[in-house]
Scaffold this active site. Structure first.
Site, short mmCIF file in Angstrom:
data_model
loop_
_atom_site.label_atom_id
_atom_site.label_comp_id
_atom_site.label_asym_id
_atom_site.label_seq_id
_atom_site.Cartn_x
_atom_site.Cartn_y
_atom_site.Cartn_z
N LYS A 1 43.23 29.40 37.26
CA LYS A 1 42.08 30.19 37.73
C LYS A 1 41.03 30.29 36.63
O LYS A 1 39.83 30.18 36.89
CB LYS A 1 42.54 31.59 38.17
CG LYS A 1 43.27 31.56 39.52
CD LYS A 1 43.95 32.88 39.87
CE LYS A 1 44.77 32.69 41.15
NZ LYS A 1 45.49 33.87 41.60
N GLN B 1 47.11 39.39 39.06
CA GLN B 1 48.02 38.40 39.63
C GLN B 1 49.27 39.08 40.18
O GLN B 1 49.87 39.95 39.53
CB GLN B 1 48.40 37.36 38.55
CG GLN B 1 49.22 36.20 39.07
CD GLN B 1 48.46 35.29 40.04
OE1 GLN B 1 47.24 35.22 40.03
NE2 GLN B 1 49.18 34.60 40.89
N ASP C 1 39.83 38.98 45.06
CA ASP C 1 40.99 38.51 45.83
C ASP C 1 40.87 38.92 47.30
O ASP C 1 41.56 38.36 48.16
CB ASP C 1 42.28 39.15 45.28
CG ASP C 1 43.17 38.16 44.54
OD1 ASP C 1 43.08 36.96 44.80
OD2 ASP C 1 43.96 38.63 43.70
N1 GUN Z 1 50.00 35.49 43.74
C1 GUN Z 1 50.10 34.43 44.57
N2 GUN Z 1 48.91 34.17 45.14
C2 GUN Z 1 48.05 35.09 44.68
C3 GUN Z 1 46.66 35.33 44.88
O1 GUN Z 1 45.98 34.66 45.65
N3 GUN Z 1 46.13 36.37 44.20
C4 GUN Z 1 46.87 37.14 43.36
N4 GUN Z 1 46.25 38.14 42.74
N5 GUN Z 1 48.15 36.95 43.14
C5 GUN Z 1 48.73 35.92 43.80
#
Ligand code: GUN
Length: 286
Positions: free
Chosen positions: A53, A97, A120
């Site tokens: 990311k 996350q 998100d």
């Molecule tokens: N864990 C797995 N996919 C995601 C996501 O799209 N966002 C976040 N914050 N955690 C995740």
């Protein structure tokens, strides 16, 4: 009939290029768009995701910071850090996350993120905005799926879409977005009695279960669009989705591959949400 591929890598490249242009436009106005990614603990997959990311962001000119904390971090400390970031006008997007360590309440953590920085799209305010058709951040995976459907020019009005999976992150928001595009939507899940009877009716199937080969060729209407959100490993350890790709591609009209389908689009849509957060942020000092 062999299905046409929806190339997530190519589309994600296009989305990233659009984001890069918007980043330059903001920078020309003196705004440095910034994303802060928070990782608590050592989960190996989460370490890869968060690193990606940050790398994706930087590739488009977005500033991104990864903040890492030990798994033992008290929840109160995490909430305090999120509140600081909420108040920091130099930070436009905040992503925590998931999964979080077991001693933390993920819902409480997400609800602490300011909705204006919830890139998100997991905050209840974002989910509510989607539900009532108001602007707000859309969860990246279903948002990316919608962009893929748009890219093939399918008019969803009146189409029957079947979403398999009812998670807050994919299934439910996916259904809302399809409904927003005037599709007739069915949500299927582990309690659905005759899944095949449902999917055989579908013009669009979105598989978001997390179980490989759960959608097979005999379950798909000829010509249907099949979107595979799954991320699983086969017996050889190779990445695969929820769809029996080799079988279904002989029946479907369009299909997304794994890898190279929804995954890259999920990553790209986070950048879209982040640049949007920066564009909408009040000027610093205002
Ligand atoms: N864990 C797995 N996919 C995601 C996501 O799209 N966002 C976040 N914050 N955690 C995740």
């Amino acid at each position: 009939m062999t299905a046409q591929l929806i190339d997530g890598n190519a589309l994600a490249r296009q989305v990233r290029a659009e984001v890069a242009d918007r980043v330059q436009a903001l920078k020309a106005r003196g705004v440095e768009p910034r994303l802060t990614v928070i990782l608590v603990g050592e989960d190996p997959a989460s370490q890869v995701y968060t690193r990606n990311k940050v790398a994706d962001s930087e590739q488009t000119g977005l500033q991104a910071t990864l903040e890492r904390y030990p798994a033992e971090l008290p929840e109160a400390d995490l909430l305090a850090r999120i509140r600081q970031l909420n108040d920091d006008a130099g930070v436009h997007g905040i992503l925590v996350q998931l999964p979080l360590p077991r001693h933390m309440d993920a819902h409480r953590v997400i609800e602490t993120i300011a909705p204006a920085k919830d890139v998100d799209g997991f905050h209840v305010a974002s989910a509510g905005a989607l539900m009532v058709g108001q602007p707000g951040f859309r969860p990246c995976t279903p948002y990316g799926c919608m962009r893929m459907l748009e890219s093939i020019g399918v008019d969803l009005k009146g189409k029957h879409a079947v979403v398999i999976g009812r998670s807050n992150i994919v299934g439910k928001p996916m259904a809302m977005m399809l409904l927003g595009a005037n599709a007739t939507v069915t949500i299927c899940h582990s309690g659905t009695r005759d899944l095949k009877a449902q999917t055989l009716q579908a013009d669009v199937v979105v598989a978001a279960v997390g179980k490989r080969n759960m959608l097979t060729a005999d379950m798909v209407k000829p010509g249907a669009v099949v979107i595979d959100v799954g991320m699983n490993r086969d017996d050889a350890g190779k990445l695969c989705g929820d769809v029996d790709f080799d079988g279904v591609r002989e029946v479907a009209g369009w299909i997304t591959p794994v890898p190279g389908g929804v995954g890259p689009m999920t990553r790209a849509m986070l950048l879209v949400n982040t640049i949007e957060a920066a564009e909408k942020a009040p000027p610093r000092g205002a």
